[in-house]
Design a protein around this motif. Structure first.
Motif, short mmCIF file in Angstrom:
data_model
loop_
_atom_site.label_atom_id
_atom_site.label_comp_id
_atom_site.label_asym_id
_atom_site.label_seq_id
_atom_site.Cartn_x
_atom_site.Cartn_y
_atom_site.Cartn_z
N LYS A 160 25.42 42.81 37.34
CA LYS A 160 24.87 44.14 37.17
C LYS A 160 24.26 44.70 38.39
CE LYS A 160 24.75 43.67 32.09
NZ LYS A 160 23.64 43.71 30.97
N VAL A 161 24.36 46.00 38.40
CA VAL A 161 23.79 46.55 39.67
C VAL A 161 23.08 47.70 39.01
CG1 VAL A 161 23.85 47.93 41.81
CG2 VAL A 161 25.48 45.92 41.54
N ILE A 162 21.53 48.01 39.21
CA ILE A 162 21.09 48.89 38.46
C ILE A 162 20.99 49.85 39.22
CG2 ILE A 162 18.43 49.43 37.69
CD1 ILE A 162 18.06 46.37 37.63
N ASN A 196 30.87 53.70 42.26
CA ASN A 196 31.77 53.12 41.16
C ASN A 196 32.85 52.31 42.13
OD1 ASN A 196 31.22 53.62 38.50
ND2 ASN A 196 31.51 55.77 38.71
N LEU A 197 33.45 53.03 42.97
CA LEU A 197 34.60 52.60 43.80
C LEU A 197 34.31 51.19 44.53
CD1 LEU A 197 36.37 55.34 45.37
CD2 LEU A 197 37.26 54.03 43.60
N ILE A 198 32.98 51.32 45.19
CA ILE A 198 32.76 50.06 45.98
C ILE A 198 32.27 49.05 45.09
CG2 ILE A 198 30.97 49.46 47.76
CD1 ILE A 198 30.61 52.45 48.75
N LEU A 199 31.46 49.11 44.36
CA LEU A 199 30.72 48.08 43.64
C LEU A 199 31.50 47.54 42.34
CD1 LEU A 199 27.06 49.34 44.11
CD2 LEU A 199 28.20 47.34 45.28
N ASN A 200 31.80 48.69 41.52
CA ASN A 200 32.80 48.38 40.40
C ASN A 200 34.00 47.60 40.48
OD1 ASN A 200 34.29 49.77 37.87
ND2 ASN A 200 32.88 48.41 37.20
N HIS A 201 34.52 48.81 41.23
CA HIS A 201 36.16 48.44 41.31
C HIS A 201 36.53 47.50 42.48
CE1 HIS A 201 37.50 51.50 38.36
NE2 HIS A 201 36.30 52.26 39.01
N GLU A 259 29.09 45.75 37.21
CA GLU A 259 28.84 46.44 36.27
C GLU A 259 27.69 47.47 36.72
OE1 GLU A 259 26.87 46.59 31.63
OE2 GLU A 259 28.03 44.83 32.35
N LEU A 260 27.72 48.59 36.80
CA LEU A 260 26.74 49.45 36.88
C LEU A 260 25.77 49.90 35.71
CD1 LEU A 260 28.24 52.10 39.43
CD2 LEU A 260 27.33 50.10 40.05
N GLN A 261 24.76 49.43 35.81
CA GLN A 261 23.61 49.54 34.60
C GLN A 261 22.93 50.49 34.94
OE1 GLN A 261 21.37 45.78 33.77
NE2 GLN A 261 19.64 46.91 33.61
N LYS A 313 18.23 36.97 38.69
CA LYS A 313 18.65 37.90 39.75
C LYS A 313 18.93 39.20 39.39
CE LYS A 313 22.58 38.48 43.13
NZ LYS A 313 23.82 37.76 43.77
N LYS A 314 18.15 40.08 40.19
CA LYS A 314 18.33 41.72 40.03
C LYS A 314 18.89 42.09 41.36
CE LYS A 314 16.18 41.11 36.01
NZ LYS A 314 16.60 41.38 34.72
N ILE A 315 20.08 43.06 41.04
CA ILE A 315 20.42 43.94 42.16
C ILE A 315 20.00 45.29 42.07
CG2 ILE A 315 22.52 44.47 43.70
CD1 ILE A 315 23.66 42.02 42.37
N LEU A 316 19.56 46.08 42.85
CA LEU A 316 18.98 47.53 42.55
C LEU A 316 19.32 48.44 43.55
CD1 LEU A 316 16.97 49.34 41.24
CD2 LEU A 316 15.10 48.24 42.35
N ILE A 317 19.89 49.56 43.53
CA ILE A 317 19.97 50.50 44.48
C ILE A 317 18.84 51.85 44.41
CG2 ILE A 317 21.65 52.21 45.26
CD1 ILE A 317 24.06 50.72 44.89
#
Length: 430
Positions: A138-140, A150-155, A160-162, A188-192
């Protein structure tokens, strides 16, 4: 795993095992090849006859080029036609790093990596995804975010964009942000963090920036391992007092041993060079040193090499020449003045309460954009089409939130723009 990747991983594990855990499987396996073709090419540098590099040269040793191209470029051919390194040109990397310190004085003497050059910010986000995001993770992100995530991280990477709610009233919804960071337990946490935010044009106040930092710090103290991508595409374009003018990276780059800050920035929006396609990735973490950062830079450059080989030499050369031009700063200030005037023109026009019948502005104070939320019962897509066909006005519809790029609208045209939106809303009800 390639021994060169293992060598980098060993350094990272010894310096900060948290960073190794944050790396994706691709990130753990990637390396910049010091051996093979690149290593042999480096060994041959300076030889009388050099038949290593895959580029053509004139008989005098200068880059081979077509006069029809060279005649349109004032720069020395050596700064235009040859490949740039996958890390980026050393001179512009050093200059951009010094500019990060100049623009963000609170960084002080904190130790940062040397920036690695990317093909602008989209590619920087993609390389961050390559290095740190595994499929299914998941990316927060806030509920109002740049659609390209969406294109870069999800597709592309299967993340999953949280989403969490960005605003509560006229302020950031810090409770929602904290809850999103605490969801799913410790791990693990990924945050933008994207400020000024695209699409809303909002940057945190000084107090909100401190609160965001404190929330991340407390999360790290609980045992969460956090990588924060700081998307600084619109950095420097702040139009109100009390708004944080430095990158949130400044507060995160030495925050905690469990928080790796990744600054993704570049001149695209700051210096109005959208077509140059040059960006930078810079790392900061508490306790980080040159050896750790060199390993991260090598992995990043390896990802760049395996993806695009290298960013354009001519763009890097043109930018460096601009940065060293005595008139550069005054020219930037002149363009900022125009942007500031457009922002305040929007603010002035929207004081008219008639617009509240159909839409209300979401919080905004910076960047290129602002958004209005359409009233219930209105169809944003229908309004967008009416605006084009009847009023010759273009906007972006984001699920009944209309994004306005005031960066592209003369101050004198702002009233016509919002009157057009108002009238299109009225037309759509007929």
């Amino acid at each position: 795993m390639n021994p060169q990747a293992e060598e980098l991983n060993k350094i990272i594990r010894e310096k900060n095992p948290v960073i190794f855990e944050l790396l994706s499987e691709k990130g753990k396996n990637i390396f910049f090849p010091k051996k093979g073709i690149l290593g042999q090419t480096a060994d041959a540098k300076g030889t009388k006859i050099n038949a290593t590099i895959g580029a053509a040269v004139e008989d005098n040793g200068s880059p081979m080029r077509l006069e029809s191209i060279e005649s349109n470029v004032k720069l020395d051919p050596s700064l235009v036609f040859p490949y740039a390194p996958s890390f980026g040109r050393p001179d512009i990397r050093a200059r951009w790093k010094s500019m990060i310190y100049e623009k963000n004085p609170s960084i002080g003497n904190k130790v940062l990596s040397l920036p690695v050059v990317t093909n602008a910010l989209t590619h920087g986000v993609s390389m961050a995804g390559y290095l740190f995001v595994d499929e299914g993770e998941k990316v927060i992100v806030p509920d109002l975010f740049w659609g390209n995530y969406n294109l870069i991280l999800n597709h592309a990477y299967g993340a999953e964009l949280q989403k969490y709610k960005l605003f509560k009233g006229n302020q950031l919804d810090l409770d929602a942000f904290k809850a999103s960071l605490e969801a799913d337990g410790i791990g693990k946490k990924i945050l933008i963090l994207n400020f000024p935010n695209n699409p809303t044009g909002y940057s945190p106040t000084i107090e909100e920036a401190k609160a965001i930092t404190q929330i991340i710090k407390e999360s790290a103290e609980k045992g969460n391992k956090i990588v924060v991508f700081s998307d600084d595409a619109y950095f420097g374009l702040v139009y109100e007092e009390g708004v944080e003018t430095e990158s949130i990276f400044s507060q995160l780059c030495d925050l905690h041993e469990n928080v790796l800050a990744v600054k993704i920035d570049g001149p695209t929006k700051e210096d109005y060079v959208w077509g140059f396609r040059v960006g930078f990735m810079t790392y900061g973490i508490k306790g980080g040193d040159a050896e750790l950062y060199t390993a991260l830079e090598a992995k990043t450059a390896g990802a760049v090499r395996g993806n695009i080989s290298n960013a354009a030499n001519i763009s890097q050369s043109l930018l460096l020449a601009a940065f060293e031009d005595p008139a550069y700063q005054a020219q930037k200030e002149a363009k900022f003045t125009i942007m500031n005037e457009r922002y305040h023109a929007v603010k002035e026009v929207l004081k008219d309460e008639k617009y509240n019948e159909y839409f209300t502005a979401l919080p905004y104070n910076s960047g290129y954009f602002m958004c209005v939320q359409l009233a219930d019962g209105l169809d944003g897509e229908l309004i967008r089409k009416i605006l084009i066909e009847k009023y010759s006005i273009g906007i972006i519809n984001l699920s009944n939130v209309i994004r306005v790029a005031f960066s592209a609208v003369a101050a004198a045209d702002v009233k016509e723009l919002f009157d057009g939106i108002y009238n299109a809303c009225k037309d759509s009800k007929k």
